[in-house]
Design an enzyme around this catalytic site. Structure first.
Site, PDB file in Angstrom:
ATOM      1  N   ASN A   1     -12.645 -11.727  80.236  1.00  0.00           N
ATOM      2  CA  ASN A   1     -13.503 -10.955  79.593  1.00  0.00           C
ATOM      3  C   ASN A   1     -13.885  -9.770  80.271  1.00  0.00           C
ATOM      4  OD1 ASN A   1     -15.323  -9.369  78.140  1.00  0.00           O
ATOM      5  ND2 ASN A   1     -16.142 -11.322  77.084  1.00  0.00           N
ATOM      6  N   GLY A   2     -13.262  -8.289  80.217  1.00  0.00           N
ATOM      7  CA  GLY A   2     -13.581  -7.489  80.839  1.00  0.00           C
ATOM      8  C   GLY A   2     -14.909  -6.708  80.390  1.00  0.00           C
ATOM      9  N   ASP A   3     -15.876  -7.373  79.636  1.00  0.00           N
ATOM     10  CA  ASP A   3     -17.207  -6.699  79.376  1.00  0.00           C
ATOM     11  C   ASP A   3     -18.246  -7.671  79.455  1.00  0.00           C
ATOM     12  OD1 ASP A   3     -19.002  -4.719  78.533  1.00  0.00           O
ATOM     13  OD2 ASP A   3     -18.438  -5.039  76.516  1.00  0.00           O
ATOM     14  N   PRO A   4     -18.167  -8.265  80.682  1.00  0.00           N
ATOM     15  CA  PRO A   4     -19.352  -9.481  80.790  1.00  0.00           C
ATOM     16  C   PRO A   4     -20.651  -8.874  81.149  1.00  0.00           C
ATOM     17  CG  PRO A   4     -17.999  -9.292  83.116  1.00  0.00           C
ATOM     18  CD  PRO A   4     -17.605  -8.429  82.044  1.00  0.00           C
TER      19      PRO A   4
END
Length: 156
Positions: free
Chosen positions: A60-63
């Site tokens: 996930n690039g938006d953690p």
């Protein structure tokens, strides 16, 4: 670990529609968890992210905390991973380089750290670029390397 179902028919280029999962934000959820449950939830979260990055290469690039909930299913506290709209898949080379980076940091191996960065596509020139010296200075400053003697010399 709970990952809400995605409803592709309702999604668009800029909209991700997922199933509703009742829960509490991670910080607020702490009040509802016993200490051993907090440890279990956070351990499962770390394992999930580590598996994604270091084993499958998918992450996930938006953690951030806003994309995490704590819920109860069958009486058991579980972490909910929200918003998978920005995901990435690492190439095998970059996945292995990320693994190498973590090992090198753990071993305080500056040469290994720089080598792992190179394998990730960050190329340094020992003659022209200040980055390797800057990287070493930063690592020393943040105490990854306590003193100069522990630092391994970079190979040209």
């Amino acid at each position: 670990m709970v990952v809400p179902e995605v409803f592709p028919a309702l999604c668009g280029r800029r909209v991700l529609v997922m199933e509703f999962v009742d829960g509490h934000q991670v910080g607020a959820g702490d009040a509802f968890l016993a200490p051993e449950e907090r440890l279990q939830v956070m351990t499962s979260l770390v394992k999930a992210y580590a598996h994604g990055l270091f084993v499958s290469g998918h992450f996930n690039g938006d953690p951030h905390a806003g994309n995490l909930l704590v819920t109860r299913r069958d009486g058991k506290a579980q972490c909910v991973l929200l918003d998978w709209g920005l995901t990435k898949q690492l190439s095998e080379q970059r996945r292995l380089a990320a693994c190498k980076l973590i090992v090198a940091v753990g071993m305080k191996d500056t040469n290994g750290i720089v080598e792992a960065f190179r394998e990730m596509g960050m190329n340094f020139s020992l003659n022209a670029d200040p980055e390797p010296d800057l990287l070493l200075a930063i690592l020393r400053q943040i105490s990854l390397i306590e003193n100069k003697q522990e630092s391994r010399r970079m190979q040209a």
